[in-house]
Scaffold this active site. Structure first.
Site, PDB file in Angstrom:
ATOM      1  N   LYS A   1       0.842  -1.217   0.000  1.00 16.97           N
ATOM      2  CA  LYS A   1       0.000   0.000   0.000  1.00 16.97           C
ATOM      3  C   LYS A   1       0.867   1.254   0.000  1.00 16.97           C
ATOM      4  O   LYS A   1       0.707   2.138  -0.843  1.00 16.97           O
ATOM      5  CB  LYS A   1      -0.884   0.059   1.260  1.00 16.97           C
ATOM      6  CG  LYS A   1      -1.980  -0.969   1.333  1.00 16.97           C
ATOM      7  CD  LYS A   1      -2.876  -0.731   2.540  1.00 16.97           C
ATOM      8  CE  LYS A   1      -2.193  -0.914   3.882  1.00 16.97           C
ATOM      9  NZ  LYS A   1      -1.725  -2.280   4.155  1.00 16.97           N
TER      10      LYS A   1
ATOM     11  N   ARG B   1     -10.583   0.670   7.515  1.00 22.26           N
ATOM     12  CA  ARG B   1     -10.078  -0.663   7.810  1.00 22.26           C
ATOM     13  C   ARG B   1     -11.183  -1.596   8.285  1.00 22.26           C
ATOM     14  O   ARG B   1     -10.923  -2.766   8.568  1.00 22.26           O
ATOM     15  CB  ARG B   1      -9.038  -0.580   8.917  1.00 22.26           C
ATOM     16  CG  ARG B   1      -7.635  -0.492   8.411  1.00 22.26           C
ATOM     17  CD  ARG B   1      -6.732  -0.404   9.606  1.00 22.26           C
ATOM     18  NE  ARG B   1      -5.508  -1.113   9.397  1.00 22.26           N
ATOM     19  CZ  ARG B   1      -4.434  -0.579   8.820  1.00 22.26           C
ATOM     20  NH1 ARG B   1      -4.466   0.632   8.346  1.00 22.26           N
ATOM     21  NH2 ARG B   1      -3.344  -1.267   8.696  1.00 22.26           N
TER      22      ARG B   1
ATOM     23  N   ARG C   1      11.539  -5.420   5.819  1.00 26.00           N
ATOM     24  CA  ARG C   1      11.290  -3.981   5.656  1.00 26.00           C
ATOM     25  C   ARG C   1      12.133  -3.151   6.623  1.00 26.00           C
ATOM     26  O   ARG C   1      12.327  -3.511   7.781  1.00 26.00           O
ATOM     27  CB  ARG C   1       9.808  -3.668   5.911  1.00 26.00           C
ATOM     28  CG  ARG C   1       9.558  -2.155   5.922  1.00 26.00           C
ATOM     29  CD  ARG C   1       8.121  -1.796   5.781  1.00 26.00           C
ATOM     30  NE  ARG C   1       7.293  -2.359   6.824  1.00 26.00           N
ATOM     31  CZ  ARG C   1       5.967  -2.264   6.822  1.00 26.00           C
ATOM     32  NH1 ARG C   1       5.351  -1.677   5.824  1.00 26.00           N
ATOM     33  NH2 ARG C   1       5.267  -2.793   7.794  1.00 26.00           N
TER      34      ARG C   1
ATOM     35  N   ARG D   1      10.302  -1.927  11.832  1.00 28.52           N
ATOM     36  CA  ARG D   1       9.160  -1.482  12.628  1.00 28.52           C
ATOM     37  C   ARG D   1       8.903  -2.459  13.764  1.00 28.52           C
ATOM     38  O   ARG D   1       9.048  -3.655  13.591  1.00 28.52           O
ATOM     39  CB  ARG D   1       7.917  -1.372  11.727  1.00 28.52           C
ATOM     40  CG  ARG D   1       7.635   0.062  11.324  1.00 28.52           C
ATOM     41  CD  ARG D   1       6.627   0.179  10.221  1.00 28.52           C
ATOM     42  NE  ARG D   1       5.347  -0.485  10.480  1.00 28.52           N
ATOM     43  CZ  ARG D   1       4.320  -0.426   9.638  1.00 28.52           C
ATOM     44  NH1 ARG D   1       4.420   0.260   8.525  1.00 28.52           N
ATOM     45  NH2 ARG D   1       3.204  -1.050   9.915  1.00 28.52           N
TER      46      ARG D   1
ATOM     47  N   ARG E   1      -1.627  -9.223  12.757  1.00 29.50           N
ATOM     48  CA  ARG E   1      -2.094  -8.169  11.841  1.00 29.50           C
ATOM     49  C   ARG E   1      -2.819  -8.779  10.640  1.00 29.50           C
ATOM     50  O   ARG E   1      -3.843  -8.262  10.193  1.00 29.50           O
ATOM     51  CB  ARG E   1      -0.909  -7.323  11.362  1.00 29.50           C
ATOM     52  CG  ARG E   1      -0.387  -6.391  12.458  1.00 29.50           C
ATOM     53  CD  ARG E   1       1.012  -5.922  12.168  1.00 29.50           C
ATOM     54  NE  ARG E   1       1.125  -5.166  10.937  1.00 29.50           N
ATOM     55  CZ  ARG E   1       2.265  -5.024  10.256  1.00 29.50           C
ATOM     56  NH1 ARG E   1       3.375  -5.592  10.686  1.00 29.50           N
ATOM     57  NH2 ARG E   1       2.276  -4.309   9.158  1.00 29.50           N
TER      58      ARG E   1
HETATM   59  P1  AP5 Z   1       4.759  -1.550   2.132  1.00 29.26           P
HETATM   60  O1  AP5 Z   1       4.463  -0.742   0.908  1.00 29.26           O
HETATM   61  O2  AP5 Z   1       5.478  -0.879   3.244  1.00 29.26           O
HETATM   62  O3  AP5 Z   1       3.441  -2.306   2.623  1.00 29.26           O
HETATM   63  P2  AP5 Z   1       2.082  -1.765   3.231  1.00 29.26           P
HETATM   64  O4  AP5 Z   1       0.974  -2.420   2.483  1.00 29.26           O
HETATM   65  O5  AP5 Z   1       2.088  -0.269   3.324  1.00 29.26           O
HETATM   66  O6  AP5 Z   1       2.168  -2.479   4.645  1.00 29.26           O
HETATM   67  P3  AP5 Z   1       2.022  -1.901   6.111  1.00 29.26           P
HETATM   68  O7  AP5 Z   1       2.709  -2.900   7.006  1.00 29.26           O
HETATM   69  O8  AP5 Z   1       2.491  -0.493   6.205  1.00 29.26           O
HETATM   70  O9  AP5 Z   1       0.486  -2.003   6.297  1.00 29.26           O
HETATM   71  P4  AP5 Z   1      -0.317  -2.070   7.606  1.00 29.26           P
HETATM   72  O10 AP5 Z   1      -1.674  -1.928   7.087  1.00 29.26           O
HETATM   73  O11 AP5 Z   1      -0.045  -3.260   8.458  1.00 29.26           O
HETATM   74  O12 AP5 Z   1       0.313  -0.864   8.467  1.00 29.26           O
HETATM   75  P5  AP5 Z   1      -0.122   0.648   8.646  1.00 29.26           P
HETATM   76  O13 AP5 Z   1       1.118   1.446   8.761  1.00 29.26           O
HETATM   77  O14 AP5 Z   1      -1.133   1.040   7.668  1.00 29.26           O
HETATM   78  O15 AP5 Z   1       5.637  -2.827   1.658  1.00 29.26           O
HETATM   79  C1  AP5 Z   1       6.126  -3.756   2.604  1.00 29.26           C
HETATM   80  C2  AP5 Z   1       7.583  -4.105   2.306  1.00 29.26           C
HETATM   81  O16 AP5 Z   1       7.646  -4.816   1.078  1.00 29.26           O
HETATM   82  C3  AP5 Z   1       8.512  -2.888   2.119  1.00 29.26           C
HETATM   83  O17 AP5 Z   1       9.757  -3.216   2.636  1.00 29.26           O
HETATM   84  C4  AP5 Z   1       8.587  -2.706   0.594  1.00 29.26           C
HETATM   85  O18 AP5 Z   1       9.804  -2.111   0.183  1.00 29.26           O
HETATM   86  C5  AP5 Z   1       8.439  -4.125   0.101  1.00 29.26           C
HETATM   87  N1  AP5 Z   1       7.674  -4.232  -1.146  1.00 29.26           N
HETATM   88  C6  AP5 Z   1       6.537  -3.546  -1.482  1.00 29.26           C
HETATM   89  N2  AP5 Z   1       6.078  -3.938  -2.685  1.00 29.26           N
HETATM   90  C7  AP5 Z   1       6.946  -4.897  -3.118  1.00 29.26           C
HETATM   91  C8  AP5 Z   1       7.003  -5.698  -4.313  1.00 29.26           C
HETATM   92  N3  AP5 Z   1       6.095  -5.595  -5.280  1.00 29.26           N
HETATM   93  N4  AP5 Z   1       8.010  -6.597  -4.422  1.00 29.26           N
HETATM   94  C9  AP5 Z   1       8.958  -6.727  -3.428  1.00 29.26           C
HETATM   95  N5  AP5 Z   1       8.946  -5.997  -2.294  1.00 29.26           N
HETATM   96  C10 AP5 Z   1       7.969  -5.098  -2.140  1.00 29.26           C
HETATM   97  O19 AP5 Z   1      -0.804   0.564  10.085  1.00 29.26           O
HETATM   98  C11 AP5 Z   1      -0.053   0.205  11.231  1.00 29.26           C
HETATM   99  C12 AP5 Z   1      -0.964   0.001  12.415  1.00 29.26           C
HETATM  100  O20 AP5 Z   1      -1.610   1.259  12.743  1.00 29.26           O
HETATM  101  C13 AP5 Z   1      -2.126  -0.983  12.249  1.00 29.26           C
HETATM  102  O21 AP5 Z   1      -1.732  -2.295  12.491  1.00 29.26           O
HETATM  103  C14 AP5 Z   1      -3.125  -0.447  13.289  1.00 29.26           C
HETATM  104  O22 AP5 Z   1      -2.758  -0.851  14.575  1.00 29.26           O
HETATM  105  C15 AP5 Z   1      -2.945   1.067  13.199  1.00 29.26           C
HETATM  106  N6  AP5 Z   1      -3.884   1.672  12.235  1.00 29.26           N
HETATM  107  C16 AP5 Z   1      -3.557   2.284  11.046  1.00 29.26           C
HETATM  108  N7  AP5 Z   1      -4.671   2.719  10.414  1.00 29.26           N
HETATM  109  C17 AP5 Z   1      -5.712   2.379  11.209  1.00 29.26           C
HETATM  110  C18 AP5 Z   1      -7.124   2.510  11.092  1.00 29.26           C
HETATM  111  N8  AP5 Z   1      -7.686   3.087  10.019  1.00 29.26           N
HETATM  112  N9  AP5 Z   1      -7.900   2.025  12.097  1.00 29.26           N
HETATM  113  C19 AP5 Z   1      -7.347   1.441  13.176  1.00 29.26           C
HETATM  114  N10 AP5 Z   1      -6.027   1.274  13.351  1.00 29.26           N
HETATM  115  C20 AP5 Z   1      -5.212   1.730  12.375  1.00 29.26           C
HETATM  116 MG    MG Z   2       2.269   1.092   4.910  1.00 24.74          MG
END
Ligand code: AP5
Ligand code: MG
Length: 210
Positions: free
Chosen positions: A13, A88, A123, A156, A167
């Site tokens: 994402k 979410r 990551r 992280r 997660r």
């Molecule tokens: P990356 O692009 O970083 O993945 P992502 O989908 O953004 O994954 P996240 O872990 O950030 O998502 P998440 O939803 O768990 O966390 P968030 O920060 O939103 O890619 C991952 C890795 O792979 C990177 O190293 C990248 O370089 C690599 N990569 C990417 N694409 C690739 C490809 N095609 N090939 C090879 N490698 C690749 O949320 C964190 C926490 O915050 C949640 O768990 C929750 O507790 C809280 N939170 C956030 N939003 C809410 C909400 N709306 N409601 C309630 N709690 C919330």
């Molecule tokens: Mg992210």
């Protein structure tokens, strides 16, 4: 373009949001990044959020809905935005409707769990500006140093294997049902994200054309 990116943790994402933000010249609102910034700054919100995030749980809806509504009312969102990590669950999606925030497209990026675990385990993220890297797939120019701001790169807290599992379970239970919610409105676009980052971007742009 008012776009939601709806995908499992680690599906890419944040990575694709960064590319799309430049492509469409619209801001990305990443709720995870907002929360991590608050944790780093030691704010009241950060203190509340830290406990949930490090347990792989969602931060309460009322907190998140408030943050997103405020951020979307800012001037730079007038011509469009990308929501990375919100909504979410159904309650958060309904809150967007209730606030009359219209969405043009919802993008889902499909990646198998096995790949997700490999991606999140490798990551690295910049504590200062939030830019994301990967030990193999997206290396910084200088090892351990952010290309953007020179900040230090670390793993992280929630990218530990046992928390990744929680997660993912939370995603399948609470977030995945949103696919049907938006498919029923005819605005769900699907891209396969199994291949490398540039191939995924090509698939994403193609999906968004339709
Ligand atoms: P990356 O692009 O970083 O993945 P992502 O989908 O953004 O994954 P996240 O872990 O950030 O998502 P998440 O939803 O768990 O966390 P968030 O920060 O939103 O890619 C991952 C890795 O792979 C990177 O190293 C990248 O370089 C690599 N990569 C990417 N694409 C690739 C490809 N095609 N090939 C090879 N490698 C690749 O949320 C964190 C926490 O915050 C949640 O768990 C929750 O507790 C809280 N939170 C956030 N939003 C809410 C909400 N709306 N409601 C309630 N709690 C919330
Ligand atoms: Mg992210």
């Amino acid at each position: 373009m008012k776009l939601i990116i709806l995908a499992a943790p680690g599906a890419g994402k944040g990575t694709q949001a960064e590319v799309l933000s430049k492509h469409f010249d619209i801001p990305t609102i990443s709720t995870g990044a907002i929360l991590r910034k608050n944790i780093a700054d030691g704010t009241t919100l950060g203190k509340i959020a830290e406990k949930y995030i490090n347990d792989g749980k969602f931060v309460p809806d009322e907190v998140m809905i408030d943050i997103v509504k405020k951020r979307l009312s800012e001037d730079d969102c007038k011509n469009g935005f990308i929501l990375d990590g919100f909504p979410r669950n159904i309650a958060q999606a309904e809150a967007l409707d209730k606030a009359d925030i219209e969405i043009d497209k919802v993008l889902t990026i499909e990646v198998e769990d096995e790949k997700i675990i490999e991606r999140l385990s490798g990551r690295l993220e910049c504590k200062k500006c939030g830019s994301s890297y990967h030990k193999e797939h997206k290396k910084p120019q200088v090892s351990g140093v952010c290309d953007n701001c020179g900040g230090a790169l670390t793993a992280r807290e929630d990218d530990k294997p046992e928390i990744i599992k929680d997660r993912l379970a939370t995603y399948y239970k609470q977030t995945e049902p949103l696919k049907k919610f938006y498919a029923d409105r005819g605005i769900l676009k699907t891209a396969i994200g199994q291949e490398d980052i540039s191939d995924t971007t090509a698939a994403v742009l193609k999906a968004l054309e339709g």
